[in-house]
Every structure is written in structure tokens, then in C-alpha cells.
Design a protein around this motif. Structure first.
Motif, mmCIF file in Angstrom:
data_model
loop_
_atom_site.group_PDB
_atom_site.id
_atom_site.type_symbol
_atom_site.label_atom_id
_atom_site.label_comp_id
_atom_site.label_asym_id
_atom_site.label_seq_id
_atom_site.Cartn_x
_atom_site.Cartn_y
_atom_site.Cartn_z
ATOM 1 N N GLN A 69 32.353 43.042 6.735
ATOM 2 C CA GLN A 69 33.581 42.470 7.284
ATOM 3 C C GLN A 69 34.089 41.272 6.502
ATOM 4 N N ASP A 70 33.212 40.633 5.743
ATOM 5 C CA ASP A 70 33.626 39.454 4.992
ATOM 6 C C ASP A 70 32.723 39.322 3.763
ATOM 7 N N MET A 71 33.284 38.812 2.658
ATOM 8 C CA MET A 71 32.514 38.668 1.431
ATOM 9 C C MET A 71 32.923 37.389 0.713
ATOM 10 N N THR A 72 31.910 36.665 0.232
ATOM 11 C CA THR A 72 32.118 35.484 -0.592
ATOM 12 C C THR A 72 31.234 35.637 -1.819
ATOM 13 N N THR A 73 31.792 35.383 -2.991
ATOM 14 C CA THR A 73 31.030 35.535 -4.230
ATOM 15 C C THR A 73 31.089 34.246 -5.036
ATOM 16 N N LEU A 74 29.935 33.900 -5.624
ATOM 17 C CA LEU A 74 29.892 32.753 -6.518
ATOM 18 C C LEU A 74 29.183 33.164 -7.798
ATOM 19 N N THR A 75 29.507 32.459 -8.873
ATOM 20 C CA THR A 75 28.860 32.701 -10.161
ATOM 21 C C THR A 75 27.761 31.674 -10.331
ATOM 22 N N ARG A 76 26.560 32.164 -10.612
ATOM 23 C CA ARG A 76 25.418 31.280 -10.847
ATOM 24 C C ARG A 76 25.502 30.694 -12.252
ATOM 25 N N ALA A 77 24.716 29.655 -12.493
ATOM 26 C CA ALA A 77 24.714 28.978 -13.798
ATOM 27 C C ALA A 77 24.354 29.926 -14.941
ATOM 28 N N ASP A 78 23.546 30.955 -14.663
ATOM 29 C CA ASP A 78 23.139 31.896 -15.713
ATOM 30 C C ASP A 78 24.149 33.027 -15.938
ATOM 31 N N GLY A 79 25.282 32.966 -15.257
ATOM 32 C CA GLY A 79 26.319 33.987 -15.424
ATOM 33 C C GLY A 79 26.196 35.162 -14.478
ATOM 34 N N SER A 80 25.108 35.227 -13.714
ATOM 35 C CA SER A 80 24.956 36.303 -12.734
ATOM 36 C C SER A 80 25.796 35.974 -11.495
ATOM 37 N N LEU A 81 25.942 36.962 -10.633
ATOM 38 C CA LEU A 81 26.757 36.788 -9.436
ATOM 39 C C LEU A 81 25.898 36.799 -8.188
ATOM 40 N N GLU A 82 26.319 36.054 -7.191
ATOM 41 C CA GLU A 82 25.693 36.090 -5.876
ATOM 42 C C GLU A 82 26.793 36.350 -4.861
ATOM 43 N N SER A 83 26.673 37.443 -4.141
ATOM 44 C CA SER A 83 27.673 37.816 -3.143
ATOM 45 C C SER A 83 27.051 37.806 -1.761
ATOM 46 N N HIS A 84 27.717 37.127 -0.857
ATOM 47 C CA HIS A 84 27.288 37.066 0.538
ATOM 48 C C HIS A 84 28.259 37.934 1.341
ATOM 49 N N VAL A 85 27.717 38.940 1.996
ATOM 50 C CA VAL A 85 28.522 39.855 2.796
ATOM 51 C C VAL A 85 28.022 39.775 4.230
ATOM 52 N N THR A 86 28.931 39.628 5.166
ATOM 53 C CA THR A 86 28.561 39.675 6.575
ATOM 54 C C THR A 86 29.283 40.839 7.226
ATOM 55 N N GLY A 87 28.674 41.354 8.254
ATOM 56 C CA GLY A 87 29.239 42.481 8.983
ATOM 57 C C GLY A 87 28.252 42.938 10.034
ATOM 58 N N PHE A 88 28.152 44.249 10.209
ATOM 59 C CA PHE A 88 27.204 44.759 11.191
ATOM 60 C C PHE A 88 26.677 46.115 10.756
ATOM 61 N N ALA A 89 25.579 46.488 11.377
ATOM 62 C CA ALA A 89 24.995 47.804 11.170
ATOM 63 C C ALA A 89 25.016 48.533 12.504
ATOM 64 N N LYS A 90 25.281 49.826 12.431
ATOM 65 C CA LYS A 90 25.258 50.673 13.619
ATOM 66 C C LYS A 90 24.090 51.639 13.470
#
Length: 136
Positions: A72-93
Motif C-alpha cells: 500500500q505504500d513504498m519509500t526508497t532510499l539510496t545507501r552510501a554504497d549505491g544499493s537501494l533500501e525500499s520499505h513497503v507497508t501493506g497487508f497479507a491475506k
């Protein structure tokens, strides 16, 4: 398995993460596992870490069959090493239950999943219902 979940493509901005949810919801767990780096790791709730594509595919085929994940929602940041970290929230059924979930993806520069941490955001009562709904 046909997915009864339609993903909102405006929420998931990273192709690998979008494919993770699409393949997961379709029950195409081999395809889900191929999105991971060769030595990728899944940190699933209540389980020992699952490492490697084959182990992830086997784990999902056993534990996630019939489950649907709804971001339902996603936030992404770039780490110092160039990799990505994505935080996704929502639900599971699963088995008629709906539980809030957070997925934290770490993707390498090639956008393969290095690791995903799956966290339940649920009350103790919801967790007990989910436990009781799982096949023994």
C-alpha cells in the motif's frame, strides 16, 4: 494460482519489487526466488533465515501457498554504497485473515534482492488467529 490482488503500479516504483509482489501473488515462487541475488536471504517472521534461491523457492512453496501480499505504500532510499533500501507497508491475506505487514528490501546495484525482511505489524490476537489458521 490466480491472484485476486491487483497491484497499484504507482505505489511500487522499483521494477524488482513490483515483480516480487506480482510473482508472489501468482504463486510463481520459482520466479520470485530468481529476483534474489544468488546468495540472497529472506528473513521471514517466526522462521530461521532462508538463504539462497532454491531454499527461498522451497520455503515459499511450502509456507506461502494461497497467501496474497498487498503493498500500500513504498519509500526508497539510496545507501552510501549505491544499493537501494525500499520499505513497503501493506497487508497479507491468508485463510480469510488480513494482517498488516512491512517488507524491507535491500537491493544491490543490479537491483537483485540481497535480502528482504518481512515484519508482522499485528496485535497478539491477530497473530494467534494467523497461527491457528496455518495447516499443521
Amino acid at each position: 494460482m490466480m491472484s485476486d490482488v491487483t497491484l497499484d503500479s504507482t505505489i511500487i516504483e522499483i521494477e524488482t519489487v513490483r515483480q516480487y509482489f506480482e510473482t508472489f501473488n501468482a504463486g510463481a515462487f520459482e520466479a520470485t526466488a530468481r529476483l534474489f541475488a544468488v546468495d540472497g536471504v529472506m528473513h521471514a517472521p517466526f522462521r530461521v533465515d532462508v538463504a539462497g534461491r532454491d531454499a527461498i523457492a522451497t520455503y515459499l512453496s511450502t509456507e506461502a501457498k494461497g497467501m496474497q501480499a498487498v503493498p500500500q505504500d513504498m519509500t526508497t532510499l539510496t545507501r552510501a554504497d549505491g544499493s537501494l533500501e525500499s520499505h513497503v507497508t501493506g497487508f497479507a491475506k491468508f485463510a480469510g485473515l488480513k494482517v498488516k505487514i512491512a517488507w524491507i528490501f535491500h537491493l544491490n546495484e543490479a537491483q537483485a534482492i540481497v535480502e528482504v525482511r518481512i515484519k508482522l505489524i499485528a496485535s497478539a490476537q491477530e497473530l494467534l488467529k494467523m497461527r491457528d489458521a496455518q495447516p499443521q
